[in-house]
Design a protein around this motif. Structure first.
Motif, short mmCIF file in Angstrom:
data_model
loop_
_atom_site.label_atom_id
_atom_site.label_comp_id
_atom_site.label_asym_id
_atom_site.label_seq_id
_atom_site.Cartn_x
_atom_site.Cartn_y
_atom_site.Cartn_z
N GLY A 70 0.81 -1.22 0.00
CA GLY A 70 0.00 0.00 0.00
C GLY A 70 0.84 1.26 0.00
N VAL A 71 1.92 1.27 0.77
CA VAL A 71 2.81 2.44 0.79
C VAL A 71 3.43 2.64 -0.59
CG1 VAL A 71 4.99 3.33 1.72
CG2 VAL A 71 3.30 2.32 3.25
N ALA A 72 3.87 1.57 -1.22
CA ALA A 72 4.51 1.67 -2.53
C ALA A 72 3.57 2.26 -3.58
CB ALA A 72 5.00 0.30 -2.98
N THR A 73 2.29 1.91 -3.50
CA THR A 73 1.33 2.42 -4.48
C THR A 73 0.88 3.84 -4.15
OG1 THR A 73 -0.52 1.43 -3.26
CG2 THR A 73 0.48 0.11 -4.98
N GLY A 74 0.89 4.20 -2.86
CA GLY A 74 0.41 5.53 -2.47
C GLY A 74 1.37 6.65 -2.80
N LEU A 75 2.68 6.35 -2.84
CA LEU A 75 3.66 7.40 -3.11
C LEU A 75 3.49 8.00 -4.50
CD1 LEU A 75 6.87 5.75 -1.58
CD2 LEU A 75 5.57 7.68 -0.65
N VAL A 76 3.03 7.19 -5.44
CA VAL A 76 2.90 7.66 -6.83
C VAL A 76 1.90 8.79 -6.94
CG1 VAL A 76 2.26 6.95 -9.17
CG2 VAL A 76 3.54 5.39 -7.70
N MET A 77 0.82 8.71 -6.18
CA MET A 77 -0.24 9.72 -6.29
C MET A 77 0.27 11.12 -5.95
SD MET A 77 -3.75 8.01 -4.92
CE MET A 77 -3.12 7.77 -3.27
N GLU A 78 1.16 11.21 -4.95
CA GLU A 78 1.64 12.51 -4.53
C GLU A 78 2.34 13.25 -5.67
OE1 GLU A 78 0.99 13.66 -1.61
OE2 GLU A 78 0.25 11.85 -0.61
N PHE A 79 3.10 12.50 -6.49
CA PHE A 79 3.85 13.13 -7.56
C PHE A 79 2.95 13.58 -8.71
CE2 PHE A 79 7.04 10.51 -5.42
CZ PHE A 79 8.06 11.45 -5.24
N GLN A 80 1.81 12.92 -8.87
CA GLN A 80 0.93 13.28 -9.98
C GLN A 80 0.34 14.67 -9.84
OE1 GLN A 80 -1.70 10.25 -11.79
NE2 GLN A 80 -0.96 8.89 -10.18
N PHE A 81 0.17 15.13 -8.61
CA PHE A 81 -0.38 16.48 -8.43
C PHE A 81 0.52 17.53 -9.06
CE2 PHE A 81 -2.33 14.37 -4.60
CZ PHE A 81 -3.62 14.41 -5.08
#
Length: 470
Positions: A70-81
């Motif tokens: 879950g942590v590995a997948t959640g980090l990606v979202m932050e960069f998309q902003f």
């Protein structure tokens, strides 16, 4: 917008939808398993019953696997902003970014730190201190959810801000209003309860898999009992909270509630259709077939069986006058069925919980093979509910990314090409297929093993341990 800009926008939306939904596979299970682990370890700490220690270590292994992916997948979202949605970040980042920053440097660090202490502290910390660490993990997970939902709820219902006339950016003016608005409190309660339901029925399904095969019956009967005792009342409460959340959504986003029912014209009272064929587009507003419960939508939307629910046609005209020309109606078919998948599967979980409670009362749970098979299948139901609920939440507010303030088409990065977004989308999709496969294989493998055979205080017995603790 130009055709290429339209393509970049659609690809960026698909990319964010993919990352969000994939990440949301893991979040509810983390929210639900953390308190259940705390209860299991507390039961062992207070009673000395080795079954609870074995269950804590067994489900703790599954919790750690789920948390790591879950942590590995959640980090990606932050960069998309900042990459795909830089116009959004530039316009509202001063408000939206604050709760995310608090979550990252506060709640998530609390959660991650004490997960480490819990995992490696079994023989290094005193029993009471070690027990406290899992409670702090529980607090950290729920605080993380709160601050993330603070940001999302502000997008759904922006409050406590003003637009700076010089910079043209949104700025926070009332942090208390942002952090404690009613919409947020309902959203957080709804998500936390969804996590508890997910965790409880996950524990129930895994336990029933072992009971069905007659393995460690005494141990997993205790786990199944805990899952039913927690899962049934929480699932019932969740239906009530979801209903009240619908009233909050009606006040903040009346178009979403109208789309949930495919209600094109204003009605008072308004019925709720259990099922309908057709009636989902502006060119086809009348269903060819439907099964309707009179006045139920009025109650769900207003807490009154005689309440008025404004239709999409009237709201479209109202929004055109208020915000200018454009289509303010979301994908009605998607919103309509998302709500019903969530509600119907949630009701099935309540019925399954009632069945399990009856079996517990009559001490028949350990040999009720049809219930055990049903519980194994029902492991998927909360995850599907969570998917449907998130799709309803996000798709139902379109065309807005910040409701009434910023449209999705105006939030995308203007300098990122469709080719770039498409390539990154392909990379992320491939990565998520790999991560999803790894998660499924690991969870399936460890869920099928016997719970670790351990002595009091975490010392291993002479017999070899069937499964590693972590």
């Amino acid at each position: 917008m130009t055709p290429l800009a339209d393509t970049a926008l659609e690809l960026a939306r698909w990319q964010f939808a993919l990352t969000t939904l994939f990440h949301f596979v893991f979040v509810p299970l983390t929210l639900g398993l953390a308190p259940l682990l705390a209860v299991m370890q507390t039961m062992w700490h207070r009673s000395g019953d080795e079954r609870w220690l074995r269950l804590t270590r067994f489900f703790g292994t599954l919790f750690i696997i789920n948390f790591a992916i879950g942590v590995a997948t959640g980090l990606v979202m932050e960069f998309q902003f900042g990459m795909n949605w830089s116009a959004f970040s530039a316009y509202v980042g001063d408000v939206f970014g604050t709760p995310l920053a608090i979550e990252g440097i506060g709640a998530f660090m609390l959660e991650a730190t004490f997960i480490g202490l819990w995992v490696f502290g079994w023989d290094r910390l005193s029993p009471k201190v070690h027990l406290a660490t899992i409670y702090l993990v529980w607090i950290g997970t729920w605080l993380s959810a709160y601050f993330i939902l603070t940001a999302n709820s502000w997008m759904q219902h922006p409050v406590g801000y003003q637009i700076n006339e010089q910079t043209g950016r949104a700025e926070a003016t009332d942090i208390v209003d942002i952090l404690f608005q009613g919409f947020l409190l309902f959203a957080w309660a709804h998500v936390v309860l969804a996590g508890l339901v997910t965790g409880a029925f996950f524990v129930l399904g895994v336990s029933c898999w072992h009971l069905l095969r007659g393995r460690n019956v005494d141990v997993f009967r205790a786990a199944a009992k805990l899952a039913i005792v927690v899962g049934l009342p929480v699932a019932v409460v969740q239906l009530g909270v979801g209903s009240e959340f619908g009233v909050a959504v009606t006040d903040a986003q009346p178009m979403k509630i109208a789309a949930v029912e495919a209600l094109w014209d204003t009605e008072q009272p308004a019925g709720f259709s259990l099922f309908q064929i057709g009636g989902f587009t502006e060119d086809d507003q009348t269903p060819s077939f439907d099964i309707e419960i009179p006045a139920l939508l009025s109650f769900l939307a207003t807490n009154s069986f005689d309440g008025q629910v404004v239709g999409m046609n009237e709201l479209q005209s109202q929004y055109e006058k208020e915000y200018g020309p454009g289509n303010y109606i979301p994908d009605v078919r998607l919103v309509y069925w998302s709500m019903r998948v969530m509600a119907y599967l949630g009701t099935l979980l309540v019925l399954l919980g009632l069945w399990g409670a009856w079996l517990l009362r009559h001490t028949k749970l350990h040999d009720a093979t049809w219930f055990q098979r049903s519980a194994i299948v029902a492991i998927a139901f909360p995850f599907l509910c969570n998917f449907a609920g998130w799709i309803l939440t996000e798709a139902g507010r379109q065309p807005w990314v910040v409701y009434g303030l910023l449209k999705t088409e105006d939030a995308v990065s203007g300098t990122v090409s469709a080719w770039t977004v498409g390539l990154s989308l392909a990379v992320f999709a491939s990565l998520y297929v790999v991560l999803g496969a790894i998660d499924f294989i690991l969870m399936r493998r460890y869920a099928r093993l016997d719970p670790p055979a351990t002595g009091r205080g975490g010392d291993e017995e002479a017999a070899p341990e069937p499964a590693p603790a972590y």
